[in-house]
Structure formats: structure tokens, C-alpha cells
Design a protein around this motif. Structure first.
Motif, PDB file in Angstrom:
ATOM      1  N   CYS A 108       0.850  -1.313   0.453  1.00 34.41           N
ATOM      2  CA  CYS A 108      -0.535   0.189   0.049  1.00 34.41           C
ATOM      3  C   CYS A 108       0.790   1.143   0.113  1.00 34.41           C
ATOM      4  N   ALA A 109       0.374   2.121  -0.822  1.00 37.83           N
ATOM      5  CA  ALA A 109       1.752   3.594  -1.344  1.00 37.83           C
ATOM      6  C   ALA A 109       0.951   4.742  -0.062  1.00 37.83           C
ATOM      7  N   LYS A 110      -0.170   4.406   0.544  1.00 39.69           N
ATOM      8  CA  LYS A 110      -0.797   5.335   1.416  1.00 39.69           C
ATOM      9  C   LYS A 110      -1.325   6.582   0.184  1.00 39.69           C
ATOM     10  N   CYS A 111      -1.823   6.474  -0.837  1.00 39.94           N
ATOM     11  CA  CYS A 111      -2.122   7.312  -1.485  1.00 39.94           C
ATOM     12  C   CYS A 111      -3.947   7.699  -1.695  1.00 39.94           C
ATOM     13  N   GLN A 112      -4.086   6.973  -0.818  1.00 37.70           N
ATOM     14  CA  GLN A 112      -6.043   7.655  -0.657  1.00 37.70           C
ATOM     15  C   GLN A 112      -6.522   8.039  -1.870  1.00 37.70           C
ATOM     16  N   THR A 113      -6.023   6.991  -2.909  1.00 42.08           N
ATOM     17  CA  THR A 113      -6.971   6.363  -4.320  1.00 42.08           C
ATOM     18  C   THR A 113      -7.997   5.872  -4.196  1.00 42.08           C
ATOM     19  N   CYS A 114      -8.082   5.302  -2.599  1.00 43.50           N
ATOM     20  CA  CYS A 114      -9.272   4.574  -2.960  1.00 43.50           C
ATOM     21  C   CYS A 114     -10.024   4.946  -2.236  1.00 43.50           C
ATOM     22  N   CYS A 187      -8.400   1.192  -6.402  1.00 49.93           N
ATOM     23  CA  CYS A 187      -6.467   1.196  -6.686  1.00 49.93           C
ATOM     24  C   CYS A 187      -5.858   0.354  -7.479  1.00 49.93           C
ATOM     25  N   VAL A 191      -3.773  -3.273  -4.261  1.00 52.02           N
ATOM     26  CA  VAL A 191      -4.233  -3.354  -2.991  1.00 52.02           C
ATOM     27  C   VAL A 191      -5.610  -3.285  -1.996  1.00 52.02           C
ATOM     28  N   ASN A 193      -8.366  -3.186   0.572  1.00 49.37           N
ATOM     29  CA  ASN A 193      -9.070  -3.435   1.803  1.00 49.37           C
ATOM     30  C   ASN A 193     -10.566  -4.217   2.240  1.00 49.37           C
TER      31      ASN A 193
HETATM   32  S1  SF4 Z   1      -5.597   3.314  -3.662  1.00 47.48           S
HETATM   33 FE1  SF4 Z   1      -6.000   2.722  -1.226  1.00 47.48          FE
HETATM   34  S2  SF4 Z   1      -5.015   0.997  -0.949  1.00 47.48           S
HETATM   35 FE2  SF4 Z   1      -4.363   1.512  -2.820  1.00 47.48          FE
HETATM   36  S3  SF4 Z   1      -2.806   1.911  -2.221  1.00 47.48           S
HETATM   37 FE3  SF4 Z   1      -3.346   3.925  -2.471  1.00 47.48          FE
HETATM   38  S4  SF4 Z   1      -4.361   4.077   0.204  1.00 47.48           S
HETATM   39 FE4  SF4 Z   1      -3.115   1.683  -0.543  1.00 47.48          FE
END
Ligand code: SF4
Ligand code: SF4
Lengths: 535, 310
Positions: A108-114, A187, A191, A193
Motif C-alpha cells: 500500500c502506497a497510502k495514496c488514499q486513491t481508494c 487502487c 491492494v 482493503n
Molecule cells: S489506493 Fe488505497 S489501498 Fe491502494 S495504495 Fe493507495 S491507499 Fe493503498
């Protein structure tokens, strides 16, 4: 705790309440459902229960963990949790999902795209507790620090305290996600969740024996014990189907006789047994269509095999496998050519996709969706239809398990386009649909005030979508039908409509696909679908 | 001499770690399906709306078509343009795209440097490759640097990202930023666009030729040495982090999301599954009572269930 200010570290800190749910934060619904003051008042959780159980997550309860009486009990819960987490990463214990889990742990890149894809997060007014990543991040930090004992884990992956509160809240939080996998679809890394929710529930169930009562004790355990999670044994189910056949014969003017235990039939139909109790016209309509099309079909009266329900899909691999094996064994015993799964999304996915890698050897009986078979029947010319009988606005709900997670998108649509002149799509739809909010077992969970939460929060986005699909005819003067070809979704939609009084305010009813097919059959007395008799 | 030894070691550690991580995932047992639609190899028609072979009557009797072309048409915009981030996270997209594209150009430059060093920098092709490498370096480093700075700001100050920002994630970005910054510093000190040995690309070619030919006699500019040193350090560090997703993403897509391979009688998959079904779990809950002696088959079939009911 103010919304949008929730930190990961807050999760482990004891407090009266981690977050509050405030209807003022919810996304608005279209009129006449737009007044916050008209939102039904939430049922109070009994103070005695609150005193003895963990109730500090949000304003609802799905599982309800008893508070520990001694420090030993407190420690025991934490230790068992760590032991279960460890097993998740052992191939002997978790070959079923090990690869998926390792990838979701590590990348997880912790990008919060999801996050914005989640209907619960969005509908709640972006309450941080319901972010798809919040639950996952807590799990990830615990695994790195306490299971893998990674050096510098707090620096590289972030810190977390693991205590009784953390575990008890995490048990609850694993029941605030419908495992619809809409977040996973967005994602960029792949990844998932929802998978993390699934695996957390597995640790709680498979190691600690903790699960929502409705899906374990009153669900899969009951199903394996008596034959169905509805509590019906084989005799009762046959009696009920007899009654349904009689009612259908009266209603349609066609002699209806369901088939049981026909050896060597072309197909074995398997319903979600909830239909038989709650929506008898659905199994009835299947029988009418199959008989009219001259299908050589049967159902099995073997325990478990007359109920397509397989709740293990959401929380327990062992229970999933036990039920799926029973289904396949019944089909093998009858010597049918294939199993056809009726209108139940999770039964579709459990038996067709997930159990595909459990059913080896001669248990691997071919399995298919009723959607494709119905499409074949409708367009075969064997039955005469009059689409003008369905000349009312119809929209389609896509059950996540059948659509996003199996790719069965078009057969049901082709039928609706043909048989329903006023068919219209929701936005978005198909594989990008929103969950009904009852996924992963929620539809059957209603202890304490959980119904308030699952309708007003997790089902809100769906209700809005349904209403928006009828924005050209919102009032009660127009009869409207929501087609939901899934028992669980129907259970949730029934509760949403009742909660918001949608029948009265919008003249909105719901039902399956087969009901619309029968309603359009020329040989059937008109009026199979009736607004007057709905609910 | 020291730089060359460090380089060999760094490359070796990088390769070993990446291969180890790949093998670790590849060697996990065959798992249950967890596909997620659309699955592009279903072909352009079905992938457009997310359909699968389950839409066909008696699907198991029909030949299975797998469209590599459709898969590539999904993967390429995703890799190059980060299409998914664009669609679902527009506020982050530019920074993330600049960051990733900068890295791609840097890797592209490295490939061109290696190719031109081997072919011979003075040859016609070598000169062309050198020029392209020069251009991709300057664009890549500037873009990558901007992307890094933007991402650092986003992670530190954006309400959506901030609660999930760890010291480690900022450290990673600063580390990558250091590559771009030392690269740009080197460019400012040595010429970029000439094709002789005084340019950055020329210096890199000397370095690569030295590595290939085990020769460390030609001295390098100190700013180039710094740049190479930081890059090598990152190569050693990166495969230990989540950033290894650059290769492991293959599994999240092909091994899971798009893995819709049905289990057929007598297949290798069925053999693998049969092996896994004979693993002996130790799940402790009362309805399982895994004792490490009973197999999954025992537990999931009548035998195990009867034992459990007793
Ligand atoms: S989209 Fe969500 S699950 Fe996927 S890398 Fe970003 S934060 Fe992690
Ligand atoms: S699976 Fe569905 S409900 Fe769960 S976090 Fe993802 S989008 Fe939300």
C-alpha cells in the motif's frame, strides 16, 4: 472525537466513544427524503449492554464483545488475536488467501486513491473511521510491529498500540465494511482493503471463535446442522414449496409443480432458502419459467443443498468449504449435468468462483448463473411475452458478488431491455455499481440498532442512486419497480424502503428478475407483480 | 575502485532482494480466486463493460479466449499515465505522475547509458542514444524533483493523506528527491548536451564502461560520484520497502485481480489445489479445532464436521 480528525493512534486509546454518527453529516437524499429532521431516530443501545460490552467504536453494534473481567481475560483476547494473525501468514493455515494478503500487506502506497470509492465513507459524510484505509492501516501496523516484529517498524510503517481496546474495536470495525470491493477497483497498486476486512474476520472466527451471531451461529452453523440457515429442514422446505406451487397455480392460471430429487436431470437449481420464506414468488416464478420452457430440472432435498446460502464467504474459509462441498455432493448424487444458482449474489460467487478451487475431482460439477440460463430461455422463443405488461419504470441493482466480482453484467440487462419498455440504468452501474449496503452479511444483521446504521449509512448511497434513477417520475402517482436479482440485496432494500417509507412516498417496490419475466408471459394471468400486495 | 565495488554490491543486493521478493510471492500455494472485474484479457468487447466468460451458457464447454492486446491497452495507460489515479484521485495525480514519470525517464536514461557505453558512445547510434539520454535526464530529473516535492507537501499537509503519513514515507520521498537533486547538481556542474566525456551522460558512460570492463582508472567528477552513490544507496534500500510494487504489481493484477483461470479436471492447478487441501491447519476455534493432524479435507468434509459436532 471530531470527524476527519481521527488519528490512527486514537484507535487504541480508551475513550467513551471513538466517533459519533451525526445525520447532519450524511450525504443528502433527494426530496421527499431530504429533511434531516425526518430521519428515523436511532434505537438506543441498552445501557446494561453498554456497561458489559465493548460499545465505544461508533454509535452502533454488530458483534458486541463482552468486557473482560480480569487482566488475564484482557490479555487472552490480545494473545489469541496475535496467534491468529500469525496463522494468516502460514501456508498450512491460509493457503487460500496467502498471496493476496502478503501483497496487500506490503504494497500500500497510502495514496488514499481508494477512499472516495467507498459508499460507506462517502454517505457518512467522510467519517474517517469508515475510510477503507483506516482499518487496513491499523491491521498493517499491528502485523509489522507485533507479528513480524520488524526492526524500526514504528519509523517505517507507523506506530500502534495493541491492547484489548484495539482488538475489541477492530472486531467491530471489521463489520463496518461490506466487502463490496469497490475501493479495490480503484487502487492503482492492486491492494485490496476488502480482503483485509475478510482476513480480519477470519482471524476472529477461525482462531478466536468470534463472529456476528447472524452469520455464524444462526447462519452457517445452523445451516450445517439442520440444512438451512432459515431453520427449515428438508421436510419443511418441501412443504413450503408445495404451498408456493399452489399459490402460483392460483395466481397465474398455470399448473405449477416444482421438481425434487430428479436423478439425471439436466440441472439442479439452488435457491437462497430465504426466498422461500420472504419472497415465495421468486422460487415460484423460477418453476413457472422452467416448466414453460420445458427444462429438465430439479432441486435437491438433501440437507444444506436446498439452501444456496454460504455465509462462510464473508468470514470463514472452513465454513465456506463445508457448505460448498455439501452443494456439490448433492449434485453429484443426483447425477445432474450442472448446478444453476438462483437469484442470490453471494451464493453465485461462493459456489461458482471461490469454491472453484475447493471442489476438486468429481466434486467439480459445472456451475452457472441463473442469469445466463434465463437469458437463453427468454430469447429462445419457447415462451411468448408481452412486454407492455411491464410498462412501468424499472431500474436494475447490480449485486456486487454477481457483477463486480464475477463479471455477469449483460444477460440480465438484455432481458430487461427486451421485457421492460421503461428500463433505465442507475448511475454508475454494472461493475461500478454501489453495494446495497447489506453486503457481507449486513442484510441479515439487525441486533441492537445495527439496522439504523446499515440503512442510514451503508445503504444510503444505494437509496440515493435508486431515487435518482426515477428523477423523472419521483412521486407516488407513478408505479416503480426496482429489480434486484439477489436475496441479500432484496433483504437490505426491503429494510431501506420500509425505513424511509418508500412505498408510500414514491410508490416504489422491489423484486427479482424472474418476477418481471413471469409478469410479461402471455400465458400467465395479468398482474403477477402487484403494487397493492407488495410488502 | 571503491565506487566500482560498491556498485557491484549494490546491484547484486538489488537483484537478490527483488528476485527473493518475487519468488516469495510466486511460491505461495495456488490460492482461491479473488478476481475483480473488468478483467481486460476477456477481450475488448467484454472488458468495456466488465463482462466475463460466466455470461455464456455452459461456459465450461466453450473455448477460453485471452486477449493480450486488450490487456496491454489497459496496462500501458495505467503505467505511463497513472490512469487510475487520474480517475479517482485528481488532486494527487499530477504530483504522482510527475514523480513516476521522472523515475521512468531516469531508468530509461540508465538503459540508454548502458546501451551507448556498450555500443560505443562515439558511434553514430551511440551519439543518438547519448543525446536522447541527455534529454530524458533533464526532463526526468526536473519532473521527478517537482513530483517529489509535491508529494512531500501533499503527505504532510493534505487532510486526506496526513493521518497516514509515516516518517518512513517522508524519508522515502526525500531519498528519491536526493537522487534528482544530486543529478541536477551534477548537470549544473558538467555539461549535459555535449556527447563528450565531460558531460553527465559521458561521465555515466565512463562509469558503466568501467563497471563492465572492471576498470576504475578514469576519474569521475565528484558531483557525478555523489549522484551515483545516492542512486546506488537507493537501489539497495528500495526493494525492502513497499516501493517494490514496481515489480510485484504484476502479481496483484495478473495473479489476483485478473486471475480467472477455472479449475479443470486433471489440470496442474487441480494438482496444486489437491496438495493444499492436504495441509494441516491449526486454527483453534471450537468449530474447527485444527490440531495439525487433520487436513483441510478432513475438516471441511463430513469426517471433520462429525468430529467437531461430537
Ligand atoms: S489506493 Fe488505497 S489501498 Fe491502494 S495504495 Fe493507495 S491507499 Fe493503498
Ligand atoms: S469494500 Fe466496499 S465497503 Fe469495504 S471499504 Fe471498500 S468500498 Fe468500502
Amino acid at each position: 472525537m471530531k470527524k476527519n480528525k481521527l488519528k490512527i493512534s486514537d484507535f487504541s486509546k480508551e475513550s467513551d466513544q471513538l466517533v459519533h454518527i451525526d445525520p447532519k453529516d450524511f450525504i443528502p437524499l433527494p426530496p421527499p427524503y431530504d429533511k434531516i429532521e425526518d430521519e428515523p431516530i436511532w434505537k438506543e443501545i441498552k445501557p446494561e449492554f453498554k456497561e458489559t460490552h465493548e460499545c465505544t467504536l461508533d454509535d452502533t453494534i454488530a458483534v458486541g464483545i463482552p468486557k473482560p473481567k480480569t487482566p488475564e481475560e484482557e490479555k487472552e483476547l490480545v494473545d489469541k488475536f496475535i496467534s491468529g494473525l500469525r496463522k494468516l501468514f502460514e501456508k498450512e493455515n491460509n493457503w487460500t488467501f496467502l498471496q493476496q494478503l502478503m501483497l496487500s500487506l506490503e504494497h500500500c502506497a497510502k495514496c488514499q486513491t481508494c477512499v472516495d470509492a467507498c459508499p460507506i465513507y462517502e454517505a457518512s459524510g467522510k467519517n474517517d473511521l469508515y475510510r477503507p484505509t483506516y482499518r487496513s492501516e491499523i491491521w498493517r501496523r499491528i502485523v509489522k510491529k507485533y507479528v513480524q516484529k520488524k526492526p524500526f517498524a514504528s519509523f517505517t510503517d507507523g506506530d500502534i498500540d495493541l491492547n484489548w481496546t484495539t482488538v475489541a474495536r477492530l472486531i467491530e470495525l471489521s463489520y463496518r465494511c461490506t466487502i463490496c470491493r469497490r475501493c479495490a477497483q480503484t487502487c492503482p497498486v492492486g491492494v485490496d482493503n476488502a480482503l483485509i476486512t475478510h482476513e480480519l474476520r477470519k482471524v476472529f472466527s477461525q482462531e478466536m471463535g468470534i463472529a456476528a451471531k447472524e452469520i455464524h451461529e444462526k447462519g452457517s452453523v445452523l445451516q450445517l446442522k439442520v440444512g438451512s440457515s432459515t431453520g427449515m429442514n428438508s421436510e419443511v422446505v418441501k412443504d413450503n414449496i408445495d404451498f408456493i406451487d399452489e399459490d402460483m397455480t392460483d395466481l397465474t392460471g398455470i399448473e405449477v409443480k416444482s421438481k425434487w430429487d430428479v436423478k439425471g436431470a439436466d440441472l439442479m437449481l439452488i435457491h437462497n432458502a430465504g426466498e422461500i420464506i420472504a419472497w415465495p414468488e421468486n422460487p415460484g416464478a423460477f418453476a413457472i419459467i422452467f416448466e414453460a420452457a420445458g427444462i429438465n430440472w430439479t432441486m435437491s432435498s438433501e440437507a444444506v443443498a436446498y439452501d444456496g446460502i454460504n455465509y462462510g464467504l464473508w468470514y470463514d474459509d472452513v465454513q465456506l468449504a463445508r457448505v460448498a462441498i455439501k452443494h456439490a455432493q448433492a449434485a453429484k448424487k443426483l447425477g445432474v449435468k450442472k448446478i444453476v444458482v438462483g437469484e442470490c449474489g453471494h451464493a453465485h460467487k461462493a459456489l461458482t468462483v471461490i469454491a472453484d478451487r475447493v471442489l476438486v475431482g468429481d466434486l467439480n460439477v459445472p456451475r452457472e448463473s441463473a442469469m445466463t440460463l434465463l437469458e437463453d430461455i427468454v430469447f429462445s422463443g419457447k415462451i411468448k411475452f408481452d412486454p407492455s405488461r411491464n410498462d412501468f419504470p424499472v431500474t436494475l441493482h447490480d449485486p456486487c458478488n454477481m457483477v463486480r466480482l464475477m463479471g455477469i453484467v449483460e444477460p440480465q440487462r438484455r432481458i430487461l431491455r427486451y421485457l421492460c419498455p421503461q428500463f433505465r440504468e442507475m448511475t454508475p452501474h454494472g461493475v461500478h455499481n454501489y453495494c446495497c449496503g447489506g453486503g457481507s452479511g449486513f442484510a441479515i444483521m439487525s441486533a441492537h440498532n445495527f439496522t439504523n446504521w446499515r440503512v442510514a449509512v451503508s445503504g444510503r448511497k444505494k437509496f440515493k442512486q435508486i431515487l435518482d434513477a426515477y428523477s423523472d417520475c419521483p412521486g407516488p402517482e407513478t408505479k416503480k419497480y426496482l429489480c434486484a436479482p439477489c436475496s441479500n440485496c432484496k433483504g437490505q432494500i426491503r429494510d431501506i424502503f420500509q425505513y424511509y417509507n418508500a412505498k408510500e412516498k414514491s410508490n416504489l417496490i422491489y423484486g427479482g428478475l424472474v418476477e418481471l419475466i413471469v409478469n410479461a408471459m402471455v400465458d400467465v394471468k395479468p398482474g403477477f407483480i402487484s403494487w397493492e400486495d407488495a410488502f | 575502485m571503491i565506487l566500482n565495488i560498491v556498485s557491484y554490491l549494490s546491484i547484486l543486493i538489488f537483484l537478490i532482494t527483488v528476485i527473493y521478493r518475487l519468488m516469495r510471492i510466486a511460491n505461495t500455494p495456488a490460492h482461491l480466486r479473488w478476481d475483480l472485474y473488468p478483467v481486460p484479457h476477456e477481450g475488448f468487447k467484454k472488458a468495456k463493460y466488465g463482462g466475463s466468460y460466466y455470461e455464456e451458457l455452459d461456459w465450461w464447454t466453450k473455448p477460453r479466449h485471452v486477449s493480450i492486446a486488450c490487456e496491454l491497452s489497459t496496462m500501458i495507460p495505467e503505467i505511463i499515465l497513472l490512469k487510475g489515479v487520474w480517475e479517482s484521485n485528481k488532486g494527487l495525480w499530477f504530483w504522482s505522475w510527475a514523480f513516476h514519470f521522472g523515475l521512468y525517464l531516469a531508468v530509461f536514461m540508465a538503459a540508454l547509458v548502458v546501451a551507448s557505453a556498450i555500443i560505443g558512445p562515439a558511434s553514430t547510434i551511440g551519439v543518438v542514444l547519448t543525446k536522447i539520454a541527455g534529454i530524458s535526464t533533464i526532463i526526468g530529473y526536473i519532473l521527478g524533483g517537482i513530483g517529489c516535492i509535491g508529494m512531500i507537501f501533499k503527505r504532510l499537509f493534505d487532510e486526506k493523506l496526513k493521518p497516514f503519513t509515516t516518517t518512513g514515507s517522508i524519508f522515502n520521498l526525500i531519498f528519491i528527491l536526493a537522487i534528482f537533486v544530486t543529478g541536477l547538481k551534477a548537470i549544473s556542474e558538467v555539461n549535459l548536451f555535449t556527447t563528450d566525456q565531460s558531460s553527465l551522460i559521458g561521465q555515466m558512460q565512463i562509469f558503466v564502461s568501467g563497471l563492465v570492463g572492471f576498470d576504475s582508472s578514469v576519474p569521475l567528477n565528484s558531483s557525478v560520484v555523489w549522484h551515483i552513490g545516492v542512486t546506488l544507496a537507493f537501489m539497495v534500500y528500495m526493494p525492502f520497502t513497499h516501493m517494490a510494487h514496481f515489480v510485484l504489481k504484476w502479481f496483484t493484477y495478473h495473479g489476483i485481480r485478473w486471475n480467472d483461470e477455472p479449475n479443470t479436471a486433471g489440470s496442474d492447478l487441480e494438482k496444486d489445489l489437491t496438495k493444499s487441501l492436504n495441509f494441516k491447519p491449526t486454527w483453534a476455534a471450537d468449530h474447527i479445532k485444527g490440531d495439525g493432524k487433520k487436513t483441510w479435507v478432513d475438516i471441511a468434509t463430513e469426517k471433520g464436521f462429525k468430529d467437531e459436532k461430537k
